[in-house]
Scaffold this motif. Structure first.
Motif, PDB file in Angstrom:
ATOM      1  N   LEU A 433       0.828  -1.200   0.000  1.00  0.00           N
ATOM      2  CA  LEU A 433       0.000   0.000   0.000  1.00  0.00           C
ATOM      3  C   LEU A 433       0.868   1.258   0.000  1.00  0.00           C
ATOM      4  N   PHE A 434       1.936   1.250   0.799  1.00  0.00           N
ATOM      5  CA  PHE A 434       2.855   2.387   0.826  1.00  0.00           C
ATOM      6  C   PHE A 434       3.510   2.568  -0.541  1.00  0.00           C
ATOM      7  N   MET A 435       3.931   1.463  -1.143  1.00  0.00           N
ATOM      8  CA  MET A 435       4.568   1.522  -2.461  1.00  0.00           C
ATOM      9  C   MET A 435       3.622   2.104  -3.498  1.00  0.00           C
ATOM     10  N   THR A 436       2.329   1.707  -3.443  1.00  0.00           N
ATOM     11  CA  THR A 436       1.345   2.198  -4.404  1.00  0.00           C
ATOM     12  C   THR A 436       1.163   3.702  -4.252  1.00  0.00           C
ATOM     13  N   THR A 437       1.106   4.165  -3.001  1.00  0.00           N
ATOM     14  CA  THR A 437       0.977   5.603  -2.753  1.00  0.00           C
ATOM     15  C   THR A 437       2.195   6.355  -3.277  1.00  0.00           C
ATOM     16  N   ALA A 438       3.384   5.845  -2.975  1.00  0.00           N
ATOM     17  CA  ALA A 438       4.618   6.507  -3.421  1.00  0.00           C
ATOM     18  C   ALA A 438       4.683   6.562  -4.945  1.00  0.00           C
ATOM     19  N   ARG A 439       4.296   5.480  -5.614  1.00  0.00           N
ATOM     20  CA  ARG A 439       4.314   5.460  -7.086  1.00  0.00           C
ATOM     21  C   ARG A 439       3.418   6.553  -7.648  1.00  0.00           C
ATOM     22  N   ALA A 440       2.198   6.667  -7.091  1.00  0.00           N
ATOM     23  CA  ALA A 440       1.262   7.669  -7.587  1.00  0.00           C
ATOM     24  C   ALA A 440       1.808   9.078  -7.376  1.00  0.00           C
ATOM     25  N   LEU A 441       2.405   9.332  -6.190  1.00  0.00           N
ATOM     26  CA  LEU A 441       2.946  10.662  -5.907  1.00  0.00           C
ATOM     27  C   LEU A 441       4.126  10.998  -6.823  1.00  0.00           C
ATOM     28  N   ILE A 442       5.004  10.024  -7.034  1.00  0.00           N
ATOM     29  CA  ILE A 442       6.180  10.270  -7.883  1.00  0.00           C
ATOM     30  C   ILE A 442       5.751  10.576  -9.309  1.00  0.00           C
ATOM     31  N   ARG A 443       4.846   9.769  -9.834  1.00  0.00           N
ATOM     32  CA  ARG A 443       4.396  10.005 -11.216  1.00  0.00           C
ATOM     33  C   ARG A 443       3.685  11.357 -11.350  1.00  0.00           C
ATOM     34  N   CYS A 444       2.797  11.655 -10.366  1.00  0.00           N
ATOM     35  CA  CYS A 444       2.057  12.911 -10.433  1.00  0.00           C
ATOM     36  C   CYS A 444       3.008  14.096 -10.375  1.00  0.00           C
ATOM     37  N   ARG A 445       3.993  14.033  -9.439  1.00  0.00           N
ATOM     38  CA  ARG A 445       4.916  15.161  -9.308  1.00  0.00           C
ATOM     39  C   ARG A 445       5.850  15.263 -10.512  1.00  0.00           C
ATOM     40  N   ALA A 446       6.295  14.132 -11.053  1.00  0.00           N
ATOM     41  CA  ALA A 446       7.190  14.175 -12.221  1.00  0.00           C
ATOM     42  C   ALA A 446       6.500  14.794 -13.419  1.00  0.00           C
ATOM     43  N   SER A 447       5.185  14.615 -13.536  1.00  0.00           N
ATOM     44  CA  SER A 447       4.452  15.162 -14.676  1.00  0.00           C
ATOM     45  C   SER A 447       4.401  16.680 -14.658  1.00  0.00           C
ATOM     46  N   LEU A 448       4.665  17.289 -13.486  1.00  0.00           N
ATOM     47  CA  LEU A 448       4.616  18.745 -13.365  1.00  0.00           C
ATOM     48  C   LEU A 448       5.936  19.403 -13.737  1.00  0.00           C
ATOM     49  N   GLY A 449       6.969  18.616 -13.992  1.00  0.00           N
ATOM     50  CA  GLY A 449       8.265  19.153 -14.352  1.00  0.00           C
ATOM     51  C   GLY A 449       9.114  19.467 -13.129  1.00  0.00           C
ATOM     52  N   GLY A 450      10.328  19.927 -13.365  1.00  0.00           N
ATOM     53  CA  GLY A 450      11.251  20.219 -12.274  1.00  0.00           C
ATOM     54  C   GLY A 450      12.363  19.188 -12.203  1.00  0.00           C
ATOM     55  N   GLY A 451      13.416  19.534 -11.466  1.00  0.00           N
ATOM     56  CA  GLY A 451      14.552  18.641 -11.331  1.00  0.00           C
ATOM     57  C   GLY A 451      14.279  17.493 -10.375  1.00  0.00           C
ATOM     58  N   PRO A 452      15.146  16.476 -10.379  1.00  0.00           N
ATOM     59  CA  PRO A 452      14.961  15.335  -9.488  1.00  0.00           C
ATOM     60  C   PRO A 452      14.881  15.720  -8.018  1.00  0.00           C
ATOM     61  N   ILE A 455      11.481  17.129  -7.211  1.00  0.00           N
ATOM     62  CA  ILE A 455      10.466  16.068  -7.250  1.00  0.00           C
ATOM     63  C   ILE A 455      10.516  15.235  -5.982  1.00  0.00           C
ATOM     64  N   VAL A 456      11.710  14.782  -5.580  1.00  0.00           N
ATOM     65  CA  VAL A 456      11.841  13.935  -4.396  1.00  0.00           C
ATOM     66  C   VAL A 456      11.454  14.695  -3.131  1.00  0.00           C
ATOM     67  N   GLU A 457      11.823  15.986  -3.062  1.00  0.00           N
ATOM     68  CA  GLU A 457      11.458  16.768  -1.873  1.00  0.00           C
ATOM     69  C   GLU A 457       9.945  16.873  -1.720  1.00  0.00           C
ATOM     70  N   ASP A 458       9.234  17.138  -2.823  1.00  0.00           N
ATOM     71  CA  ASP A 458       7.768  17.248  -2.747  1.00  0.00           C
ATOM     72  C   ASP A 458       7.138  15.911  -2.385  1.00  0.00           C
ATOM     73  N   VAL A 459       7.631  14.827  -2.971  1.00  0.00           N
ATOM     74  CA  VAL A 459       7.101  13.502  -2.645  1.00  0.00           C
ATOM     75  C   VAL A 459       7.356  13.166  -1.183  1.00  0.00           C
ATOM     76  N   ASN A 460       8.545  13.488  -0.696  1.00  0.00           N
ATOM     77  CA  ASN A 460       8.878  13.221   0.713  1.00  0.00           C
ATOM     78  C   ASN A 460       7.949  13.984   1.645  1.00  0.00           C
ATOM     79  N   ARG A 461       7.689  15.252   1.314  1.00  0.00           N
ATOM     80  CA  ARG A 461       6.829  16.061   2.175  1.00  0.00           C
ATOM     81  C   ARG A 461       5.400  15.496   2.241  1.00  0.00           C
ATOM     82  N   LEU A 462       4.904  15.009   1.117  1.00  0.00           N
ATOM     83  CA  LEU A 462       3.554  14.438   1.099  1.00  0.00           C
ATOM     84  C   LEU A 462       3.508  13.095   1.824  1.00  0.00           C
TER      85      LEU A 462
END
Length: 608
Positions: A433-452, A455-462
């Motif tokens: 379940l955690f992996m599924t959530t992380a996958r969705a957040l990473i893909r969603c954030r990567a689609s918005l652009g920005g450097g790695p 992206i990782v900082e925003d995913v970590n915060r969420l």
């Protein structure tokens, strides 16, 4: 031997005599087992209490030590003078900190043109800012670890204090100064005194040489070496040799002791309890057991004939129903006629049938969850701008916490693609379940652009918002490939470094970097790492520790060297062939040993 024709007669003859002997053996054996069990329970409980109390003290050292380490790391960097000042201000504002000062060494002062000034302190008028700025601009490092002194009475502060000291060296290993943080002893000892362990038995806080720093109840003795108690002497010898443990003094009087060393200070917590307190439950019940066993012997004789007839019939009924359940028919529900063991058996049987039916449905649901999770992972290898990319995950359970993904959005540009690989703490359904959530957040954030890093900082915060209670986290390696510029950009969030392999030279290069696992600290800043060593024929490998930590029946680990050797042998193959070669080598190494952790591997090969 005479053969009885009826179960009633057989049970009567075979149980009457053995029951008396059995009760005697069970009574004695039960006493020994219960005594041993209570001793083990006390040992476990004492260790946990001591560990928790020690952790409370360690926690009060953690933040000052972290700031001391940060002080050394900040030296030699732009703005280090201001950073050092902020760090000192933060140290001085910590709970329990009396003062925090930087002392400059005599040699450093002479070199700085201040031979007459033997000592300067940052933030005070006597310390020339120019020399302190020069110290901040220097690349300094700590000499050894942070030293924690024994508590002493500080006449300047009129209270008992503990000092944390870290000495600094310059690039030539010459001492330039030291940072000293003085903390209130009462602030540290309160963390122990608030725990239940301090109010149980005899509790002692001593240094690793046996010098007593605090104890309850209080006594005039200053060291465990001065005691006449043989258990305390044995405990002193043991704590000098081990980090933690428990001891038993079997002589009269019976006593137990446990000890646990602190992680952040050279101190040890000791707990000593009398034997009658630990074994009180079993001693109290011993006499009751003897009386009850005698009465039970005579009652059994009367009940055998009454029970056996009805019992046989009930057993046959349960047997017939069990046969139906074995064929997948979960409809049998037996009527509970008795309140004895037979009634318990019937009720347990009914409960078992319900649970077996629920387990069958749960198994179906888990299989569906496994199918859904597998579909979230890339199903095929990818060919992108001359890159050939493939990956695989092998879970030790039906579902797991390993994750990998190939990510490309228009916002990334035509020449860029990202590869993410993560490993969630633990495995099974919660990790899935955690992996599924992380996958969705990473893909969603990567689609918005920005450097790695962004992206990782925003995913970590969420993710941190979801893990504050559970304590779950995920190590992550996020890699962005720019095929047009042959450039690699990556963020390493607590994961093992990726490997860059050059078949031409046979050399491996680690794609390392600093970073904390995501889901641990919300405001953590991640750094980007870059490399242009990427080129035709080279191979990048991202993997989880389930590969090199796999064990064979002799409990040997596969190891990273075997992993690298497997890559060398299969480097001429495509990514899918390399993955299969590694899995084959891993299977041959494990033999018939079970997979203990999820296994994930991604291979990127430049075929341009």
């Amino acid at each position: 031997m005479y053969k009885f024709k009826k179960i009633n007669s057989r049970i009567t003859a075979y149980l009457l005599v053995p029951v008396a002997l059995l009760l005697l053996i069970m009574g004695w054996g039960g006493y020994l087992l219960a005594s041993d069990h209570l001793q083990n329970l006390w040992a476990e409980a004492a260790t946990l209490q001591l560990q928790r109390a020690a952790h409370q003290v360690d926690m009060r050292f953690d933040e000052p030590k972290a700031l001391i380490n940060l002080f050394a790391e900040a030296s030699g960097k732009p703005g280090a003078w201001l950073t050092h000042k902020i760090i000192l201000d933060q140290l001085r504002s910590q709970d329990g900190v009396v003062r925090a000062d930087v002392s400059l060494s005599e040699g450093y002062l002479q070199e700085a043109g201040a031979a007459s000034e033997m000592r300067g302190r940052m933030g005070q008028a006597s310390a020339a800012p120019g020399r302190m700025e020069r110290l901040s601009e220097m690349a300094i490092r700590r000499r050894g670890g942070i030293q924690v002194a024994s508590p002493v009475f500080d006449t300047d502060e009129s209270r008992k204090t503990v000092s944390l000291t870290s000495e600094f060296l310059d690039e030539n290993d010459k001492p330039v100064g030291r940072l000293e943080v003085v903390m209130e002893w009462s602030h540290l000892i309160q963390a122990v005194q608030a725990e239940g362990v301090w109010r149980t038995g005899r509790a002692i806080l001593a240094d690793n040489q046996g010098r007593i720093l605090a104890r309850n109840p209080s006594a005039s003795m200053e060291s465990l070496n001065e005691t006449a108690d043989p258990l305390e002497l044995k405990t002193l010898e043991a704590l000098k040799a081990k980090e933690s443990g428990t001891l038993i003094y079997s002589e009269d009087p019976l006593q137990f002791s446990g000890f646990y060393k602190l992680r952040e200070a050279p101190w040890t917590l000791v707990l000593i309890a009398p034997g009658e307190e630990v074994l009180a439950p079993i001693l109290k019940s011993r006499n009751y057991y003897i009386a009850g066993a005698t009465l039970e012997f005579f009652i059994i004789l009367l009940l055998i004939r009454m029970v056996t007839t009805k019992t046989v019939a009930s057993i046959k009924e349960v047997s017939d129903a069990a046969k139906k359940v074995s064929r997948g028919d979960y409809s049998p529900h037996l009527e509970t006629k008795y309140r004895d063991e037979m009634g318990t058996l019937v009720r347990d049987f009914n409960t078992m049938v319900v649970q077996l039916e629920e387990r069958a449905r749960l198994k179906t649901s888990i299989n569906l969850a496994m199918e859904v999770q597998q579909n979230l992972l890339p199903q095929d290898s990818v060919k992108f701008q001359g890159l050939d990319i493939a990956g695989t995950s092998v879970y030790c359970d039906e579902t797991g916490g390993d994750y990998y993904d190939f990510i490309h959005f228009d916002s990334m540009g035509e020449q860029c693609m990202a590869v993410a690989l993560g490993d969630v703490s633990d495995h099974g359904i919660p990790s899935a379940l955690f992996m599924t959530t992380a996958r969705a957040l990473i893909r969603c954030r990567a689609s918005l652009g920005g450097g790695p890093a962004a992206i990782v900082e925003d995913v970590n915060r969420l993710l941190c918002r979801d893990t504050q209670q559970s304590g779950a986290f995920m190590t992550l390696f996020y890699l962005e490939l720019d095929a047009g510029k042959n450039k690699l950009t990556w963020v390493r969030a607590g994961h093992d470094p990726a490997l860059l392999y050059d078949p031409a030279s046979g050399a491996f290069e680690e794609l390392g970097g600093k970073g904390l696992a995501v889901g641990v600290r919300c405001q953590w800043g991640y750094e980007e790492n870059h490399s242009t060593a990427w080129g035709p024929g080279k191979i990048i490998l991202l993997a989880t520790d389930g590969i090199w930590e796999a064990r064979n029946p002799r409990r040997e680990q596969f190891g990273k060297e075997r992993f690298r050797e497997s890559i060398r042998r299969s480097a001429h193959l495509g990514p899918e062939g390399i993955i299969q070669a590694v899995l084959d080598d891993l299977t041959a190494f494990r033999q018939d040993a079970a997979i203990e952790d999820d296994i994930t591997l991604v291979v990127i090969k430049d075929e341009s």
